[in-house]
Design a protein around this motif. Structure first.
Motif, short mmCIF file in Angstrom:
data_model
loop_
_atom_site.label_atom_id
_atom_site.label_comp_id
_atom_site.label_asym_id
_atom_site.label_seq_id
_atom_site.Cartn_x
_atom_site.Cartn_y
_atom_site.Cartn_z
N CYS A 175 -6.90 -10.85 -0.27
CA CYS A 175 -6.64 -9.48 -0.74
C CYS A 175 -7.22 -9.30 -2.14
O CYS A 175 -6.91 -10.07 -3.05
N THR A 204 0.80 -1.23 0.00
CA THR A 204 0.00 0.00 0.00
C THR A 204 0.83 1.27 0.00
O THR A 204 0.29 2.36 -0.17
N THR A 260 -4.96 -11.52 -11.62
CA THR A 260 -5.01 -10.50 -10.57
C THR A 260 -6.30 -10.68 -9.78
O THR A 260 -7.37 -10.82 -10.37
N ASP A 276 4.11 -7.00 -10.32
CA ASP A 276 3.27 -6.47 -9.24
C ASP A 276 3.59 -7.26 -7.98
O ASP A 276 3.84 -8.47 -8.02
N TRP A 299 -9.44 -9.53 -8.31
CA TRP A 299 -10.26 -8.32 -8.31
C TRP A 299 -11.76 -8.63 -8.27
O TRP A 299 -12.59 -7.72 -8.20
N ILE A 336 -5.08 -2.57 -13.52
CA ILE A 336 -5.45 -3.91 -13.05
C ILE A 336 -5.62 -4.84 -14.24
O ILE A 336 -6.51 -4.63 -15.08
N ARG A 395 -8.13 -6.40 -5.29
CA ARG A 395 -7.86 -5.06 -5.79
C ARG A 395 -9.15 -4.26 -5.94
O ARG A 395 -10.17 -4.78 -6.41
#
Length: 223
Positions: A148, A101, A163, A120, A165, A158, A150
């Motif tokens: 976690c 972060t 990833t 990333d 999300w 993104i 996004r």
């Protein structure tokens, strides 16, 4: 703990000493290093022995409950002590969260240049010839990867594939197989800029029906 005068302590005093002194001593180390399991077990064994030790330091005190039982919530019959290894993982995850972060921080930029210059942080691997701190942080990162996700924003940074999300505990990463040429697609390509809504996606194109339903549920900012 062996030098503390047992005869002066009630149970409440032992609890305070264990929680505010003994468990606090290794906090800094646990934020950076993965403590070996044998060491964690030794710490817990010492704390358990101190808690159940008899009057005057008598080591023959009856141990009525294992350390894991003492670590349970008070509502469940425990005393909310820490399980050392789990707390170590939590501290490493907290440090990994800081790197994730705060990419502008000096330590974040150093690790990015050394271990993932083009990638990333959520998708990094241990890599070749890593330091022990980096190997430890990768263990903390595995804790983050379990939950976690996004936040979309404008979706320009993104990637659609690989990833996390999607807002679901069971499905966070797109599982559909990507075709050649769309591996680098970003989420912003699925958003209509004029209306700030999701474009209509046909099930037979890229995603399956469950993924399309989850995508449509994600709220988009009007700005």
């Amino acid at each position: 703990m062996q030098r503390w005068k047992q005869k002066y302590f009630f149970r409440a005093g032992k609890e305070i000493l264990l929680k505010t002194v003994v468990q606090a001593i290794p906090n800094y180390v646990m934020m950076l290093f993965l403590v070996p399991t044998r060491t964690c077990d030794s710490i817990e064994k010492a704390m358990n022995g101190f808690w159940w030790r008899g009057k005057g330091g008598d080591p023959r005190g009856m141990r009525c409950m294992a350390w894991k039982g003492l670590c349970k919530r008070k509502e469940d019959g425990g005393l909310v002590f820490r399980e050392v290894q789990d707390f170590n993982l939590a501290m490493l995850a907290k440090t990994a969260w800081s790197l994730l972060t705060r990419p502008e921080a000096l330590v974040s930029r150093i690790y990015k240049a050394r271990y993932f210059p083009t990638g990333d942080f959520l998708s990094v691997t241990v890599g070749n010839n890593p330091s022990y701190v980096w190997r430890s942080l990768c263990v903390g990162l595995q804790v983050l990867q379990g939950g976690c996700v996004r936040r979309i924003g404008d979706g320009r940074t993104i990637k659609i594939f690989h990833t996390p999300w999607l807002p679901s505990d069971q499905l966070q990463v797109i599982q559909s197989v990507s075709n050649n040429g769309i591996e680098e697609m970003v989420v912003s390509e699925l958003i209509c800029e004029e209306t700030r809504t999701w474009r209509e996606v046909k099930p037979e194109t890229i995603f399956n029906a469950q993924e399309i339903e989850l995508i449509q549920k994600i709220p988009l900012s009007s700005t």
